[in-house]
Each structure stands twice: as structure tokens, then as C-alpha cells.
Write an enzyme that holds these catalytic residues in place. Structure first.
Site, PDB file in Angstrom:
ATOM      1  N   HIS A  21       0.850  -1.205   0.000  1.00  0.00           N
ATOM      2  CA  HIS A  21       0.000   0.000   0.000  1.00  0.00           C
ATOM      3  C   HIS A  21       0.879   1.246   0.000  1.00  0.00           C
ATOM      4  O   HIS A  21       1.318   1.735   1.045  1.00  0.00           O
ATOM      5  CB  HIS A  21      -0.932   0.016   1.227  1.00  0.00           C
ATOM      6  CG  HIS A  21      -1.909   1.150   1.215  1.00  0.00           C
ATOM      7  ND1 HIS A  21      -3.174   1.041   1.759  1.00  0.00           N
ATOM      8  CD2 HIS A  21      -1.845   2.407   0.716  1.00  0.00           C
ATOM      9  CE1 HIS A  21      -3.813   2.185   1.602  1.00  0.00           C
ATOM     10  NE2 HIS A  21      -3.010   3.043   0.982  1.00  0.00           N
ATOM     11  N   HIS A  58       1.261   4.944  -2.649  1.00  0.00           N
ATOM     12  CA  HIS A  58       0.774   5.670  -3.837  1.00  0.00           C
ATOM     13  C   HIS A  58       1.965   6.321  -4.532  1.00  0.00           C
ATOM     14  O   HIS A  58       2.724   7.062  -3.892  1.00  0.00           O
ATOM     15  CB  HIS A  58      -0.213   6.764  -3.434  1.00  0.00           C
ATOM     16  CG  HIS A  58      -1.452   6.233  -2.767  1.00  0.00           C
ATOM     17  ND1 HIS A  58      -2.645   6.084  -3.424  1.00  0.00           N
ATOM     18  CD2 HIS A  58      -1.669   5.790  -1.501  1.00  0.00           C
ATOM     19  CE1 HIS A  58      -3.552   5.588  -2.597  1.00  0.00           C
ATOM     20  NE2 HIS A  58      -2.980   5.408  -1.413  1.00  0.00           N
ATOM     21  N   HIS A 103      -9.916   1.460  -0.406  1.00  0.00           N
ATOM     22  CA  HIS A 103      -9.725   2.218   0.820  1.00  0.00           C
ATOM     23  C   HIS A 103     -11.087   2.256   1.524  1.00  0.00           C
ATOM     24  O   HIS A 103     -12.069   2.733   0.935  1.00  0.00           O
ATOM     25  CB  HIS A 103      -9.283   3.646   0.515  1.00  0.00           C
ATOM     26  CG  HIS A 103      -7.843   3.777   0.098  1.00  0.00           C
ATOM     27  ND1 HIS A 103      -7.298   3.071  -0.944  1.00  0.00           N
ATOM     28  CD2 HIS A 103      -6.837   4.551   0.612  1.00  0.00           C
ATOM     29  CE1 HIS A 103      -6.013   3.400  -1.068  1.00  0.00           C
ATOM     30  NE2 HIS A 103      -5.708   4.291  -0.134  1.00  0.00           N
ATOM     31  N   GLU A 105     -11.190   4.272   6.647  1.00  0.00           N
ATOM     32  CA  GLU A 105     -10.114   5.205   7.006  1.00  0.00           C
ATOM     33  C   GLU A 105     -10.762   6.473   7.569  1.00  0.00           C
ATOM     34  O   GLU A 105     -10.674   6.748   8.759  1.00  0.00           O
ATOM     35  CB  GLU A 105      -9.235   5.545   5.793  1.00  0.00           C
ATOM     36  CG  GLU A 105      -8.091   6.494   6.135  1.00  0.00           C
ATOM     37  CD  GLU A 105      -7.342   7.027   4.896  1.00  0.00           C
ATOM     38  OE1 GLU A 105      -7.895   7.062   3.795  1.00  0.00           O
ATOM     39  OE2 GLU A 105      -6.172   7.460   5.086  1.00  0.00           O
ATOM     40  N   ASP A 153       2.079   4.096   2.586  1.00  0.00           N
ATOM     41  CA  ASP A 153       1.036   4.956   1.991  1.00  0.00           C
ATOM     42  C   ASP A 153       1.605   6.077   1.103  1.00  0.00           C
ATOM     43  O   ASP A 153       1.619   5.948  -0.111  1.00  0.00           O
ATOM     44  CB  ASP A 153       0.140   5.525   3.104  1.00  0.00           C
ATOM     45  CG  ASP A 153      -1.258   5.896   2.610  1.00  0.00           C
ATOM     46  OD1 ASP A 153      -1.590   5.580   1.457  1.00  0.00           O
ATOM     47  OD2 ASP A 153      -2.026   6.494   3.384  1.00  0.00           O
ATOM     48  N   ASP A 154       2.023   7.167   1.732  1.00  0.00           N
ATOM     49  CA  ASP A 154       2.559   8.321   0.984  1.00  0.00           C
ATOM     50  C   ASP A 154       3.800   8.798   1.737  1.00  0.00           C
ATOM     51  O   ASP A 154       3.778   9.851   2.390  1.00  0.00           O
ATOM     52  CB  ASP A 154       1.507   9.445   0.947  1.00  0.00           C
ATOM     53  CG  ASP A 154       0.183   8.971   0.375  1.00  0.00           C
ATOM     54  OD1 ASP A 154       0.081   8.851  -0.861  1.00  0.00           O
ATOM     55  OD2 ASP A 154      -0.739   8.697   1.160  1.00  0.00           O
TER      56      ASP A 154
HETATM   57  N1  ADE Z   1      -4.517   8.776  -1.779  1.00  0.00           N
HETATM   58  C1  ADE Z   1      -3.279   8.807  -1.288  1.00  0.00           C
HETATM   59  N2  ADE Z   1      -3.281   8.545   0.030  1.00  0.00           N
HETATM   60  C2  ADE Z   1      -4.577   8.338   0.386  1.00  0.00           C
HETATM   61  C3  ADE Z   1      -5.234   8.038   1.607  1.00  0.00           C
HETATM   62  N3  ADE Z   1      -4.569   7.878   2.751  1.00  0.00           N
HETATM   63  N4  ADE Z   1      -6.575   7.927   1.588  1.00  0.00           N
HETATM   64  C4  ADE Z   1      -7.260   8.077   0.445  1.00  0.00           C
HETATM   65  N5  ADE Z   1      -6.702   8.362  -0.732  1.00  0.00           N
HETATM   66  C5  ADE Z   1      -5.363   8.488  -0.763  1.00  0.00           C
HETATM   67 ZN    ZN Z   2      -3.711   4.878   0.438  1.00  0.00          ZN
END
Ligand code: ADE
Ligand code: ZN
Length: 343
Positions: free
Chosen positions: A16, A18, A193, A196, A276-277
Site C-alpha cells: 500500500h 501511492h 480504501h 479510514e 502509503d505516501d
Molecule cells: N490517496 C493517497 N493517500 C490516500 C489516503 N490515505 N486515503 C485516500 N486516498 C489516498
Molecule cells: Zn492509500
């Protein structure tokens, strides 16, 4: 060996992350300047990556995506994401892409650059990677159908599944039932997703109507004990991202005894640890494992289990899965054994 070094060395799979959220701040600034795109005003590079919630984060994510235009831009961000992951012990990655975020850039051009980056990184660092196009739920199911057409037109063996992402709470999963069914009919694996910023009901909805195999994030599952039991019994994989919870959920304190990732692990759910990011949330994959260990109550045995779980729920063929489960297990035990010797 220091615990952080030991954790960095562990072989890992990241399922996971992006692509657009993995762009380094310096690269974002450089590409924005090169392509004549204005990023939000900020004094220092790092200030760009500061947000109060999921919506604010997604606004910056969109601005950064605007700065990625040429084939070589896509090659570079893919290569840098994989380079950084490999430096954190990542051997296998399934990453989300947001092609619709790059307005006016043909999907074919994006895939071309991404594939070059994947190839270069696999050759140089040995890291194997696969693509999961994320469907932007904010754009609705009709746009989703067109999006799926574009994805299928640019499909290769490296496109393994379909995800559902962006601002969750106002956009429940059910309207995407038909487009997800068509994706499955075309051989794509499914994830979404859910739970969250949205409620536990969106997790159940994603399982029941979208027929997803995995749940991304999924933290609000802890609010529904019957759903926890169901997901545990069905072996649903959860792709948890510790640092993200500080920005996008109601749980801002990673060390809180009721933090959902801690609870999910204690409940026996199939929890995996992901980033994630990473630069956008000031982290990387090793740091996420360190947080799991130091703040979320994961013992070394739990970290090993999270890594092996990521292989169990990864979209790889069964013979590779068996091989990696065996090999990585031995390697993890050997690395963790050095902790005992260091005392
Ligand atoms: N796109 C990138 N990170 C995300 C996240 N945590 N939740 C939803 N969309 C995303
Ligand atoms: Zn994500």
C-alpha cells in the site's frame, strides 16, 4: 545492531503505497519548476507537506500530481520511489497510481514512464513491482467506467488489480459495484480504501458489494466487533499505514492504548504494515515498522508475522509466495537473532 538498523534490514513487501504520494519534496519542486506549474506557496520545501486532514492532504497530492508531465518525469518518480523502498529492505511492491490526477497527460505516456522506472529499479536494486490503478471515488461510477476502459487499454501483466481511493467519508462504495464487477471479470484483483475516514459500514459494503479481497486502512473496523470476527475468520488482509492515521483519522496518538492498528493486531486480523505516501507523511517503510514496534505494541514476532502476512495477501503466484515465505522466514529469524546477541 541498533533496533532501527535491524528493522531496516528485514526483507519486506509493501502493498500500500501511492506513486504520487511517494514523490520526494525536492523532486516535486524541481519538476514543478521545469514544467511551469505553480505549487502552493511555501517558504521551505518541507512546508508543502503539512495538512490538517485527508482533504487538505489530497489538495497537495493533486498539486504535486500536476507537476508530473513527461515520460521521463514518470520514470523518475517511479524509480525514486522504488530506490527508496529498496533501501528500506523492500523486495516486492504493489503500488497505486492516480492517472486521472495528471490532467491532460495521456494514460499511455504515464504507463510508458512508470514501466521504464520499474524496469530500471528492478535491474539496479532487484525490487519487483506491480501496479494497482486507484479509482478516484470522488469522480463517481460513470467516470469510473471510462477510467477502467483506459486502464484495460493500457494493461500489461504488471497491472494486477484495481483500488478505490481519495476522500472516503462522503463517497460510499456501493455505487461502484458494477465497475468493480467488470474489473474482476477482466481478471483484476480488487481492493478498496475503506474505514479510514469512513465508517465500518463502508468496509462491510466494500466486501459485500465490491467483492474486494483486501481492505486498505480499515481502522474503523474496530467499531464493529461482528465485522472484526468476520474479517478474522475470512482472512481479509488489512493494509495499515501507521503514520497516515495521524493525519487522516480520528486517532492522532500512535501510542494510545486504543489505537486501531494495535487493536486490530490484538484481535488477530491479518494486519500488514505499509507507508502509503511516505515523504508526504514524513516517513518511510522502516520507520513505519519502527512505529509499529515502539508505539503500537508489535513484538519482533508480530513484525515477522506482519511481513509474512503481506506475502500471504499479496497478489503473487502461489509458487513465488511459498518460496518467499520460506526464504524470508529464515532470513528474518537470522536478522532478529542478532538482536539477542547484541542484548
Ligand atoms: N490517496 C493517497 N493517500 C490516500 C489516503 N490515505 N486515503 C485516500 N486516498 C489516498
Ligand atoms: Zn492509500
Amino acid at each position: 545492531m541498533k533496533t532501527s538498523e535491524l528493522i531496516r534490514k528485514l526483507p519486506k513487501a509493501e502493498i500500500h503505497i501511492h506513486l504520487e504520494g511517494a514523490i520526494l519534496p525536492g523532486t516535486a519542486m524541481e519538476l514543478a519548476r521545469k514544467n511551469g506549474v505553480a505549487l502552493p506557496e511555501c517558504e521551505r520545501v518541507g512546508d508543502l507537506y503539512d495538512y490538517a486532514d485527508l482533504m487538505e492532504f489530497l489538495a497537495v497530492y493533486g498539486a504535486i500530481a500536476d507537476s508530473i508531465v513527461t515520460i521521463d518525469d514518470f520514470r523518475r518518480i517511479t524509480y525514486e520511489m522504488l530506490q527508496s523502498a529498496a533501501a528500506n529492505g523492500c523486495r516486492y511492491m504493489e503500488f497505486f497510481i492516480s492517472p486521472h490526477a495528471h490532467e491532460g497527460v495521456p494514460f499511455a505516456r504515464q504507463f510508458e514512464g512508470i514501466r521504464r522506472g520499474m524496469l530500471d529499479a528492478e535491474t539496479e536494486f532487484g525490487i519487483v513491482s506491480r501496479i494497482i490503478p486507484g479509482m478516484n471515488r470522488e469522480l463517481g461510477p460513470e467516470a469510473g467506467e471510462e477510467y477502467l476502459d483506459e486502464i484495460l487499454a493500457n494493461r500489461g501483466d504488471d497491472v494486477i488489480g484495481l483500488g478505490l481511493d481519495y476522500n472516503e467519508a462522503p463517497y460510499p462504495p456501493e455505487p461502484f459495484t458494477a465497475v468493480f464487477a467488470r474489473a474482476a471479470g477482466n481478471g483484476l484483483r480488487l481492493t478498496a480504501h475503506a474505514g479510514e475516514s469512513g465508517p465500518a459500514a463502508f468496509i462491510a459494503g466494500s466486501l459485500d458489494t465490491l467483492k474486494v479481497e483486501r481492505v486498505d486502512h480499515g481502522y474503523n473496523v474496530v467499531n464493529d466487533p461482528a465485522l472484526v470476527a468476520r474479517c478474522r475468520d475470512d482472512g481479509i488482509g488489512f493494509t495499515c499505514c501507521p503514520s497516515t492515521t495521524k493525519y487522516t483519522t480520528t486517532w492522532r496518538d500512535l501510542a494510545a492504548p486504543d489505537h486501531p492498528i494495535r487493536k486490530m493486531k490484538e484481535a488477530g486480523l491479518a494486519v500488514t504494515i505499509n507507508s502509503d505516501d511516505p515523504p508526504m507523511f514524513s516517513t518511510d517503510l522502516s520507520a513505519e515498522f519502527m512505529i509499529a514496534h515502539e508505539a503500537l505494541g508489535f513484538s519482533f514476532a508480530d513484525l515477522k508475522k506482519a511481513i509474512l502476512t503481506s506475502l500471504e495477501v499479496a497478489w503473487i503466484d502461489d509458487s513465488t509466495r511459498r518460496q518467499w515465505l520460506t526464504d524470508w522466514s529464515v532470513e528474518i529469524d537470522a536478522i532478529m537473532g542478532t538482536a539477542d546477541r547484541a542484548g
